[in-house]
Design a protein around this motif. Structure first.
Motif, mmCIF file in Angstrom:
data_model
loop_
_atom_site.group_PDB
_atom_site.id
_atom_site.type_symbol
_atom_site.label_atom_id
_atom_site.label_comp_id
_atom_site.label_asym_id
_atom_site.label_seq_id
_atom_site.Cartn_x
_atom_site.Cartn_y
_atom_site.Cartn_z
ATOM 1 N N PRO A 7 -22.188 -3.810 -28.886
ATOM 2 C CA PRO A 7 -21.789 -4.494 -28.876
ATOM 3 C C PRO A 7 -20.954 -4.579 -27.716
ATOM 4 C CG PRO A 7 -21.773 -2.482 -30.130
ATOM 5 C CD PRO A 7 -22.638 -1.897 -28.949
ATOM 6 N N VAL A 8 -20.626 -4.507 -26.265
ATOM 7 C CA VAL A 8 -20.205 -5.344 -25.332
ATOM 8 C C VAL A 8 -20.262 -6.785 -25.086
ATOM 9 C CG1 VAL A 8 -22.215 -4.776 -23.411
ATOM 10 C CG2 VAL A 8 -20.212 -5.204 -22.431
ATOM 11 N N GLY A 9 -21.420 -7.314 -25.916
ATOM 12 C CA GLY A 9 -21.367 -8.929 -25.748
ATOM 13 C C GLY A 9 -20.584 -9.538 -26.599
ATOM 14 N N PHE A 10 -20.851 -8.529 -27.456
ATOM 15 C CA PHE A 10 -20.048 -9.087 -28.522
ATOM 16 C C PHE A 10 -19.209 -9.391 -28.559
ATOM 17 C CE2 PHE A 10 -18.011 -9.009 -33.449
ATOM 18 C CZ PHE A 10 -18.413 -9.503 -34.180
ATOM 19 N N SER A 11 -17.816 -8.319 -27.946
ATOM 20 C CA SER A 11 -16.819 -8.211 -27.691
ATOM 21 C C SER A 11 -16.323 -9.021 -26.217
ATOM 22 C CB SER A 11 -16.509 -6.586 -27.166
ATOM 23 O OG SER A 11 -16.480 -5.744 -28.212
ATOM 24 N N ILE A 12 -16.731 -9.446 -25.822
ATOM 25 C CA ILE A 12 -16.861 -10.428 -23.974
ATOM 26 C C ILE A 12 -16.940 -11.557 -24.925
ATOM 27 C CG2 ILE A 12 -18.027 -11.954 -22.523
ATOM 28 C CD1 ILE A 12 -19.284 -9.340 -20.926
ATOM 29 N N LEU A 13 -17.793 -12.212 -26.272
ATOM 30 C CA LEU A 13 -17.717 -13.584 -27.060
ATOM 31 C C LEU A 13 -16.540 -13.447 -27.810
ATOM 32 C CD1 LEU A 13 -18.843 -14.601 -29.755
ATOM 33 C CD2 LEU A 13 -20.811 -13.133 -28.697
ATOM 34 N N TYR A 14 -16.445 -13.035 -28.595
ATOM 35 C CA TYR A 14 -14.630 -13.100 -28.909
ATOM 36 C C TYR A 14 -13.585 -13.109 -28.142
ATOM 37 C CZ TYR A 14 -16.547 -14.154 -33.820
ATOM 38 O OH TYR A 14 -16.997 -14.531 -34.325
ATOM 39 N N LEU A 15 -13.274 -12.555 -27.162
ATOM 40 C CA LEU A 15 -12.715 -12.516 -26.490
ATOM 41 C C LEU A 15 -11.939 -13.374 -25.666
ATOM 42 C CD1 LEU A 15 -11.807 -8.866 -25.620
ATOM 43 C CD2 LEU A 15 -10.920 -9.292 -26.916
ATOM 44 N N MET A 16 -13.700 -14.343 -26.074
ATOM 45 C CA MET A 16 -13.776 -15.164 -25.090
ATOM 46 C C MET A 16 -12.994 -16.584 -25.775
ATOM 47 S SD MET A 16 -13.728 -14.914 -21.476
ATOM 48 C CE MET A 16 -12.721 -13.841 -21.824
ATOM 49 N N GLY A 17 -13.206 -16.085 -27.586
ATOM 50 C CA GLY A 17 -12.782 -17.092 -28.320
ATOM 51 C C GLY A 17 -13.842 -18.292 -27.947
ATOM 52 N N PHE A 18 -15.146 -17.466 -28.306
ATOM 53 C CA PHE A 18 -16.853 -18.425 -28.387
ATOM 54 C C PHE A 18 -16.762 -17.925 -30.151
ATOM 55 C CE2 PHE A 18 -16.936 -18.139 -23.719
ATOM 56 C CZ PHE A 18 -16.129 -18.547 -23.582
ATOM 57 N N ASP A 19 -17.755 -18.386 -30.265
ATOM 58 C CA ASP A 19 -17.749 -18.727 -32.338
ATOM 59 C C ASP A 19 -19.210 -18.149 -32.506
ATOM 60 O OD1 ASP A 19 -15.365 -18.632 -33.208
ATOM 61 O OD2 ASP A 19 -15.782 -21.341 -32.876
ATOM 62 N N TRP A 77 -16.172 -3.026 -32.110
ATOM 63 C CA TRP A 77 -17.338 -1.859 -31.560
ATOM 64 C C TRP A 77 -18.156 -0.939 -32.671
ATOM 65 C CZ3 TRP A 77 -17.947 -2.485 -26.376
ATOM 66 C CH2 TRP A 77 -18.759 -1.679 -25.902
ATOM 67 N N MET A 78 -17.226 -0.824 -33.537
ATOM 68 C CA MET A 78 -17.856 0.313 -34.605
ATOM 69 C C MET A 78 -18.614 -0.305 -35.463
ATOM 70 S SD MET A 78 -14.870 2.984 -34.576
ATOM 71 C CE MET A 78 -13.619 0.870 -35.972
ATOM 72 N N PRO A 79 -18.296 -1.468 -35.979
ATOM 73 C CA PRO A 79 -19.367 -2.533 -36.621
ATOM 74 C C PRO A 79 -20.906 -3.245 -36.628
ATOM 75 C CG PRO A 79 -17.150 -3.455 -36.675
ATOM 76 C CD PRO A 79 -16.659 -2.235 -36.290
ATOM 77 N N ILE A 80 -20.325 -3.670 -34.991
ATOM 78 C CA ILE A 80 -21.311 -4.133 -34.554
ATOM 79 C C ILE A 80 -22.030 -3.142 -34.432
ATOM 80 C CG2 ILE A 80 -21.778 -5.217 -32.439
ATOM 81 C CD1 ILE A 80 -20.234 -6.403 -34.972
ATOM 82 N N MET A 81 -22.256 -1.686 -33.591
ATOM 83 C CA MET A 81 -23.061 -0.600 -33.286
ATOM 84 C C MET A 81 -24.088 -0.313 -34.460
ATOM 85 S SD MET A 81 -22.043 3.173 -31.331
ATOM 86 C CE MET A 81 -20.978 3.358 -32.991
ATOM 87 N N LEU A 82 -23.312 -0.083 -35.720
ATOM 88 C CA LEU A 82 -23.675 0.452 -37.036
ATOM 89 C C LEU A 82 -24.971 -0.367 -37.359
ATOM 90 C CD1 LEU A 82 -22.132 1.452 -40.387
ATOM 91 C CD2 LEU A 82 -23.697 -0.059 -39.981
ATOM 92 N N PHE A 83 -24.895 -1.586 -37.036
ATOM 93 C CA PHE A 83 -25.542 -3.392 -37.202
ATOM 94 C C PHE A 83 -27.169 -2.900 -36.538
ATOM 95 C CE2 PHE A 83 -25.259 -7.094 -34.537
ATOM 96 C CZ PHE A 83 -26.678 -7.116 -34.829
#
Length: 269
Positions: free
Chosen positions: A64-76, A196-202
């Motif tokens: 989830p570190v990657g998912f967090s980075i891209l959403y904090l940067m405002g990417f889609d 982090w929580m749902p992304i880790m789960l998937f």
């Protein structure tokens, strides 16, 4: 970790969907390209961790570190706009049309795929010392993943296709909750924890994510996986994308919108 009430963050979801429909072509493509590239790098990171430690769950914990980075940067991501843009249409926001929603999905798909493919090519160079040696352990692992999650499903025929579709639904049920998680707090720490929580789960459950797969399968083909581009499209990407659309929209977007925006009056006892 300031928390927004459900009625507030669901309104933000509709606002975000409207904003994405009207976003310029250039900005939509840039943001989608970067999202696909960062998520692809996170997938490469997670597989590397799993191979080096022998612990798949550790890779899922760190992905989830990657998912967090891209959403904090405002990417889609495609999986995110699958959920947000239809809400603006259902809410009858002025100027939002089916054509506008489909245009956004098409541009985000192209941008995500281009970003993921760029990282696939770069990581293939890393895994093979510039194509001068056989793939290292991580490259070989990726090639095996590509075969197992295309030909492995094909071996079960229609039941295999249904399995991919349902795994795609379950995936974007969780991933879209991660997208919503970025909206339920006004602090960085609150957003990251909620994402982090749902992304880790998937990732730990091995569900199918259309954008992650845009990296995994091209990389697997480059690494010598014994399947074809058509196998990838028919026996993974297509059913996965459809499952992501239905799962994210039905199980997250419409349920939250129905109960927190279209709330019915309280019962009279």
């Amino acid at each position: 970790m300031a928390y927004l009430a459900p009625s507030e963050f669901v309104t933000k979801m509709v606002d975000a969907g409207e904003s994405k429909v009207f976003m310029s072509t250039r900005d939509t493509l840039i943001r989608a390209y970067m999202a696909g590239a960062i998520l692809a790098l996170a997938a490469a990171f997670a597989v590397t961790v799993a191979v080096q430690t022998g612990s798949a769950i550790l890779g899922a914990v760190l992905f989830p570190v990657g998912f967090s980075i891209l959403y904090l940067m405002g990417f889609d991501l495609l999986t995110g706009v699958f959920v947000l843009t239809p809400l603006a249409l259902i809410d009858k926001r002025p100027g939002v049309t089916i054509g506008g929603v489909l245009r956004n999905w098409g541009l985000v798909f192209v941008g995500n795929f281009a970003g993921a493919l760029t990282v696939a090519l770069m990581m293939a160079i890393v895994f093979t010392y510039g194509f001068s040696t056989p793939p290292n352990a991580v490259g070989a692992k990726l090639a095996g993943i590509g075969e197992a999650r295309t030909l492995g499903y094909e071996a079960h025929g229609a039941n295999g296709w249904l399995t991919i579709f349902v795994r795609g639904m379950l995936c974007n049920w969780m991933v879209s909750l991660g997208v919503v998680g970025a909206m339920i707090s006004t602090s960085v720490s609150g957003k990251v924890i909620a994402m982090w929580m749902p992304i880790m789960l998937f990732f730990a459950m091995g569900f199918e994510h259309s954008v992650v797969n845009m990296f995994l399968f091209p990389t697997a083909l480059i690494m010598g996986g014994h399947f074809t581009v058509m196998d990838y499209l028919l026996w993974n990407e297509l059913p996965t994308a459809l499952g992501n659309l239905i799962g994210g929209l039905a199980l997250t977007g419409l349920t939250l919108y129905s109960t927190h925006v279209l709330t019915l009056p309280k019962r009279n006892i």
